[in-house]
Design a protein around this motif. Structure first.
Motif, PDB file in Angstrom:
ATOM      1  N   LEU A  63       0.835  -1.196   0.000  1.00 47.04           N
ATOM      2  CA  LEU A  63       0.000   0.000   0.000  1.00 47.04           C
ATOM      3  C   LEU A  63       0.876   1.255   0.000  1.00 47.04           C
ATOM      4  O   LEU A  63       0.579   2.232  -0.697  1.00 47.04           O
ATOM      5  CB  LEU A  63      -0.909  -0.021   1.230  1.00 47.04           C
ATOM      6  CG  LEU A  63      -2.185   0.816   1.197  1.00 47.04           C
ATOM      7  CD1 LEU A  63      -3.067   0.404   0.019  1.00 47.04           C
ATOM      8  CD2 LEU A  63      -2.950   0.667   2.504  1.00 47.04           C
ATOM      9  N   ALA A  64       1.936   1.234   0.784  1.00 50.23           N
ATOM     10  CA  ALA A  64       2.848   2.376   0.847  1.00 50.23           C
ATOM     11  C   ALA A  64       3.516   2.622  -0.506  1.00 50.23           C
ATOM     12  O   ALA A  64       3.643   3.762  -0.963  1.00 50.23           O
ATOM     13  CB  ALA A  64       3.901   2.149   1.923  1.00 50.23           C
ATOM     14  N   LEU A  65       3.918   1.551  -1.171  1.00 51.99           N
ATOM     15  CA  LEU A  65       4.574   1.690  -2.475  1.00 51.99           C
ATOM     16  C   LEU A  65       3.585   2.191  -3.533  1.00 51.99           C
ATOM     17  O   LEU A  65       3.948   2.994  -4.396  1.00 51.99           O
ATOM     18  CB  LEU A  65       5.180   0.356  -2.900  1.00 51.99           C
ATOM     19  CG  LEU A  65       6.336  -0.153  -2.025  1.00 51.99           C
ATOM     20  CD1 LEU A  65       6.805  -1.518  -2.498  1.00 51.99           C
ATOM     21  CD2 LEU A  65       7.505   0.847  -2.038  1.00 51.99           C
ATOM     22  N   LEU A  66       2.349   1.714  -3.465  1.00 53.06           N
ATOM     23  CA  LEU A  66       1.325   2.211  -4.390  1.00 53.06           C
ATOM     24  C   LEU A  66       1.065   3.696  -4.170  1.00 53.06           C
ATOM     25  O   LEU A  66       0.861   4.458  -5.126  1.00 53.06           O
ATOM     26  CB  LEU A  66       0.028   1.422  -4.211  1.00 53.06           C
ATOM     27  CG  LEU A  66      -0.033   0.033  -4.854  1.00 53.06           C
ATOM     28  CD1 LEU A  66      -1.293  -0.700  -4.404  1.00 53.06           C
ATOM     29  CD2 LEU A  66       0.003   0.141  -6.379  1.00 53.06           C
ATOM     30  N   SER A  67       1.074   4.124  -2.919  1.00 54.75           N
ATOM     31  CA  SER A  67       0.878   5.534  -2.600  1.00 54.75           C
ATOM     32  C   SER A  67       2.005   6.375  -3.191  1.00 54.75           C
ATOM     33  O   SER A  67       1.764   7.449  -3.754  1.00 54.75           O
ATOM     34  CB  SER A  67       0.810   5.723  -1.082  1.00 54.75           C
ATOM     35  OG  SER A  67       0.671   7.080  -0.752  1.00 54.75           O
ATOM     36  N   ILE A  68       3.231   5.888  -3.088  1.00 53.96           N
ATOM     37  CA  ILE A  68       4.377   6.593  -3.658  1.00 53.96           C
ATOM     38  C   ILE A  68       4.230   6.700  -5.178  1.00 53.96           C
ATOM     39  O   ILE A  68       4.447   7.767  -5.773  1.00 53.96           O
ATOM     40  CB  ILE A  68       5.683   5.855  -3.292  1.00 53.96           C
ATOM     41  CG1 ILE A  68       5.977   6.035  -1.800  1.00 53.96           C
ATOM     42  CG2 ILE A  68       6.848   6.352  -4.134  1.00 53.96           C
ATOM     43  CD1 ILE A  68       7.142   5.205  -1.297  1.00 53.96           C
ATOM     44  N   GLY A  69       3.824   5.594  -5.815  1.00 58.86           N
ATOM     45  CA  GLY A  69       3.645   5.609  -7.262  1.00 58.86           C
ATOM     46  C   GLY A  69       2.539   6.556  -7.704  1.00 58.86           C
ATOM     47  O   GLY A  69       2.669   7.260  -8.714  1.00 58.86           O
ATOM     48  N   LEU A 401       6.141  14.798  -4.946  1.00 61.25           N
ATOM     49  CA  LEU A 401       4.719  14.443  -4.862  1.00 61.25           C
ATOM     50  C   LEU A 401       4.540  13.029  -4.321  1.00 61.25           C
ATOM     51  O   LEU A 401       3.572  12.752  -3.601  1.00 61.25           O
ATOM     52  CB  LEU A 401       4.060  14.590  -6.222  1.00 61.25           C
ATOM     53  CG  LEU A 401       3.398  15.941  -6.531  1.00 61.25           C
ATOM     54  CD1 LEU A 401       2.207  16.158  -5.602  1.00 61.25           C
ATOM     55  CD2 LEU A 401       4.366  17.106  -6.398  1.00 61.25           C
ATOM     56  N   ALA A 402       5.474  12.144  -4.632  1.00 63.30           N
ATOM     57  CA  ALA A 402       5.420  10.797  -4.058  1.00 63.30           C
ATOM     58  C   ALA A 402       5.534  10.859  -2.539  1.00 63.30           C
ATOM     59  O   ALA A 402       4.807  10.178  -1.802  1.00 63.30           O
ATOM     60  CB  ALA A 402       6.547   9.942  -4.640  1.00 63.30           C
ATOM     61  N   PHE A 403       6.429  11.710  -2.055  1.00 62.30           N
ATOM     62  CA  PHE A 403       6.600  11.920  -0.616  1.00 62.30           C
ATOM     63  C   PHE A 403       5.320  12.467   0.009  1.00 62.30           C
ATOM     64  O   PHE A 403       4.861  11.993   1.057  1.00 62.30           O
ATOM     65  CB  PHE A 403       7.766  12.887  -0.393  1.00 62.30           C
ATOM     66  CG  PHE A 403       7.868  13.433   1.002  1.00 62.30           C
ATOM     67  CD1 PHE A 403       8.295  12.635   2.054  1.00 62.30           C
ATOM     68  CD2 PHE A 403       7.547  14.753   1.262  1.00 62.30           C
ATOM     69  CE1 PHE A 403       8.389  13.145   3.345  1.00 62.30           C
ATOM     70  CE2 PHE A 403       7.638  15.272   2.545  1.00 62.30           C
ATOM     71  CZ  PHE A 403       8.061  14.455   3.581  1.00 62.30           C
ATOM     72  N   ALA A 404       4.712  13.466  -0.647  1.00 64.77           N
ATOM     73  CA  ALA A 404       3.495  14.089  -0.112  1.00 64.77           C
ATOM     74  C   ALA A 404       2.361  13.082  -0.004  1.00 64.77           C
ATOM     75  O   ALA A 404       1.645  13.031   1.005  1.00 64.77           O
ATOM     76  CB  ALA A 404       3.089  15.260  -1.002  1.00 64.77           C
ATOM     77  N   TYR A 405       2.166  12.270  -1.018  1.00 59.68           N
ATOM     78  CA  TYR A 405       1.082  11.291  -0.999  1.00 59.68           C
ATOM     79  C   TYR A 405       1.300  10.246   0.087  1.00 59.68           C
ATOM     80  O   TYR A 405       0.346   9.844   0.768  1.00 59.68           O
ATOM     81  CB  TYR A 405       0.967  10.618  -2.375  1.00 59.68           C
ATOM     82  CG  TYR A 405       0.011  11.322  -3.300  1.00 59.68           C
ATOM     83  CD1 TYR A 405      -1.125  10.688  -3.767  1.00 59.68           C
ATOM     84  CD2 TYR A 405       0.246  12.634  -3.711  1.00 59.68           C
ATOM     85  CE1 TYR A 405      -2.017  11.329  -4.625  1.00 59.68           C
ATOM     86  CE2 TYR A 405      -0.618  13.286  -4.561  1.00 59.68           C
ATOM     87  CZ  TYR A 405      -1.756  12.634  -5.018  1.00 59.68           C
ATOM     88  OH  TYR A 405      -2.629  13.281  -5.852  1.00 59.68           O
ATOM     89  N   LEU A 406       2.535   9.790   0.262  1.00 64.65           N
ATOM     90  CA  LEU A 406       2.806   8.807   1.312  1.00 64.65           C
ATOM     91  C   LEU A 406       2.539   9.399   2.690  1.00 64.65           C
ATOM     92  O   LEU A 406       1.946   8.736   3.560  1.00 64.65           O
ATOM     93  CB  LEU A 406       4.258   8.328   1.206  1.00 64.65           C
ATOM     94  CG  LEU A 406       4.714   7.338   2.284  1.00 64.65           C
ATOM     95  CD1 LEU A 406       3.875   6.058   2.240  1.00 64.65           C
ATOM     96  CD2 LEU A 406       6.196   7.007   2.131  1.00 64.65           C
ATOM     97  N   MET A 407       2.951  10.639   2.907  1.00 68.44           N
ATOM     98  CA  MET A 407       2.717  11.303   4.193  1.00 68.44           C
ATOM     99  C   MET A 407       1.219  11.392   4.490  1.00 68.44           C
ATOM    100  O   MET A 407       0.784  11.161   5.622  1.00 68.44           O
ATOM    101  CB  MET A 407       3.323  12.712   4.162  1.00 68.44           C
ATOM    102  CG  MET A 407       4.840  12.759   4.168  1.00 68.44           C
ATOM    103  SD  MET A 407       5.562  12.524   5.814  1.00 68.44           S
ATOM    104  CE  MET A 407       5.175  14.100   6.575  1.00 68.44           C
TER     105      MET A 407
END
Length: 541
Positions: A63-69, A401-407
């Motif tokens: 889930l975390a990796l999908l959020s980053i993508g 943006l990958a960082f922002a979405y994961l946060m």
């Protein structure tokens, strides 16, 4: 399978927030102390956020990796889709010789760098923010100032700081529309309260910019210009936001500020001409340019303005959206995260290639090619060179943006917000800080309002403060975070020929971000308790 988002993993909000803030501190450490490149700092922050999300917040790895993508995908579209054509248009103007004529025209108005900064970074940048937003104003104005001969660091830094005044009303008022959708507060009332906060900053900003650029003594020499530029912008911004709504304050205030300053320059000039110390002495251009040559040189930017205004018209935008949009749910991520309030978090990627501002900018550049005398082959060569120029900034923006979405998806951002929401009667003072944090992380006042708008409203209601004050503060404080957002830094560095020097740009702006944030915090606190008459009368829907 649904994963339940956790906001307080240690069952102690302060302890949880102490861990949650680590990825944010990593970015500050990497950019300020280690002077890393933007994408390197963001990659480190992603690693820190990923470790905390998995080990502390118990977010599943997949889930975390999908959020980053998903975040990286959003960074490529629509953000990079605006920056790429904007820089391409500017590079075409340089290649065709049009920008050389514009530079000569600017020097004929005044070779003084202080006045040029007011005209381009503040006034023209505000106009672009009102029409396009999403990075285009900083990209275009920073490139223009650099092309005029500005020190690249000052060009990019000044444009980032100048961009604070219009961001809350950016891109035809989208940030305020989103705040209305999230909170249910009337859009016109939100526009009004923000229009009673930001004009104080708008009036101050031109003098602040010139002082930062040239020092207080040199700023005093152009005080009339700074006063006319700032006050005309502030008055029009106030009137438009309060009586016309959120769509036009930046457009009308930017145009009004330009006209007011040009009128002043017909009757007044600074005693001395100021330029950067490392520049050769600036010389006033003699002679006037033929109007047809100047009109030809301005063609790309006139087309840009026309296309962006047309693209922003609701009937046109709706028509283009209906016929030029692809959207799909992100597999394995859409409605898989249950937020702490019980709702499922949607993840739908919208590829609105028809109505996107970047499409309007690209079409303006393509229409300008034959008018500038360039062939399609030459245009293709310039486009290829622009792609090479922006390869690292594009990578940086995708990573940010990958960082922002994961946060956001992991709940880390909400943990930090929870601590600020617990400050009780002092919350109005800290509510702009929450908006500042949201824009720092996401790079967008729109996203910050979507993220924290509901929290701002509910917290204000619980302490007996009008929610309009704190929701408006989220947008007003957010504009101050724009200048140090890694996404904005990457855009400005690309346009200002500072790729690889993002840390220098971050250190240039960060102190001013905190100074201006304190001013907004004090204004909002006064609105909440002392000057309640500033709050517009409205009916909650």
């Amino acid at each position: 399978m649904v994963w339940n988002q956790v906001i307080d993993p240690f069952h102690n909000l302060l302890a949880s927030a102490g861990v949650a803030v680590i990825p944010v501190l990593v970015i500050f450490w990497a950019l300020v102390l280690r002077k890393m490149k933007g994408y390197q700092a963001s990659l480190l922050a992603i690693v820190a956020a990923l470790i905390i999300a998995i080990l502390v917040y118990r977010m599943p790895v997949g889930l975390a990796l999908l959020s980053i993508g998903n975040g990286a995908l959003y960074g490529l579209f629509p953000i990079c889709w605006i920056i790429l054509p904007a820089v391409f248009l500017f590079n075409c103007a340089v290649h065709s010789g049009q920008f050389g004529i514009i530079r000569q025209f600017m020097a004929s108005i005044t070779p003084d760098r202080r006045i040029q900064a007011l005209l381009i970074a503040f006034s023209f940048g505000s106009f672009l923010e009102g029409t396009a937003g999403f990075g285009a104003p900083v990209a275009i104005t920073a490139a223009m100032l650099t092309g005029l001969g500005f020190n690249p660091l000052y060009a990019a830094g000044l444009c980032l700081i100048a961009n604070t005044a219009p961001v809350a009303f950016g891109s035809i008022g989208i940030p305020i529309t989103v705040a209305h959708q999230v909170t249910g507060l009337p859009e016109q009332a939100l526009s009004a309260i923000i229009g009673r906060t930001l004009p104080f900053l708008s009036a101050l900003l031109p003098f602040y910019l010139v002082t930062l650029m040239a020092g207080f003594r040199q700023a005093r020499e152009v005080a009339p210009a700074a006063l006319v530029s700032g006050l005309s912008f502030a008055i029009i911004q106030f009137l438009t936001a309060n009586y016309l709504g959120p769509a036009l304050p930046d457009v009308l205030a930017g145009i009004g500020s330009i006209i007011s300053l040009l009128v002043l320059l017909r009757w007044w000039r600074p005693r001395t001409i100021w330029h950067f110390p490392e520049e050769p002495a600036a010389v006033q251009e003699t002679g006037s340019l033929p109007y047809n040559r100047l009109l030809w040189a301005m063609t790309p930017f006139i087309l840009l303005t026309i296309m962006i205004i047309i693209w922003g018209l609701p009937p046109v935008k709706n028509w283009l959206t209906a016929r030029g949009t692809l959207q799909f749910a992100i597999p394995g991520l859409h409605n898989v995260i249950r937020e702490h309030n019980g709702s499922l978090r949607p993840h739908i990627f919208v590829l609105n290639y028809g109505s996107a501002a970047g499409t309007a900018v690209l079409l303006a550049a393509l229409f300008a090619l034959p008018l500038s005398g360039m062939t399609l082959k030459q245009g293709a060569q310039v486009f290829a060179a622009t792609l090479r120029q922006l390869r690292f900034p594009i990578l940086t923006i995708a990573v940010v943006l990958a960082f922002a979405y994961l946060m956001n998806d992991s709940g880390i951002t909400q943990t930090i917000a929870g601590v600020l929401a617990g400050t009780g009667i002092l919350f109005p003072f800290f509510s702009p800080l929450l908006g500042w944090l949201g824009v720092f992380i996401t790079g967008s006042d729109t996203s910050s309002n979507a993220l924290f708008g509901k929290l701002q409203a509910s917290t204000a209601t619980s302490i007996g403060v009008d929610p309009l004050v704190t929701v408006g503060a989220n947008a007003s404080g957010g504009v101050i975070g724009k200048m140090i957002s890694p996404q904005s830094i990457a855009v400005a560095a690309a346009a200002g020929q500072l790729v690889g020097k993002e840390s220098d740009l971050f250190r240039f702006t960060v102190r001013h971000s905190f100074i201006l944030l304190c001013i907004i915090c004090c204004i909002v606190l006064a609105q909440a308790y002392l000057f309640k008459w500033m709050i517009p009368i409205y009916t909650h829907s």
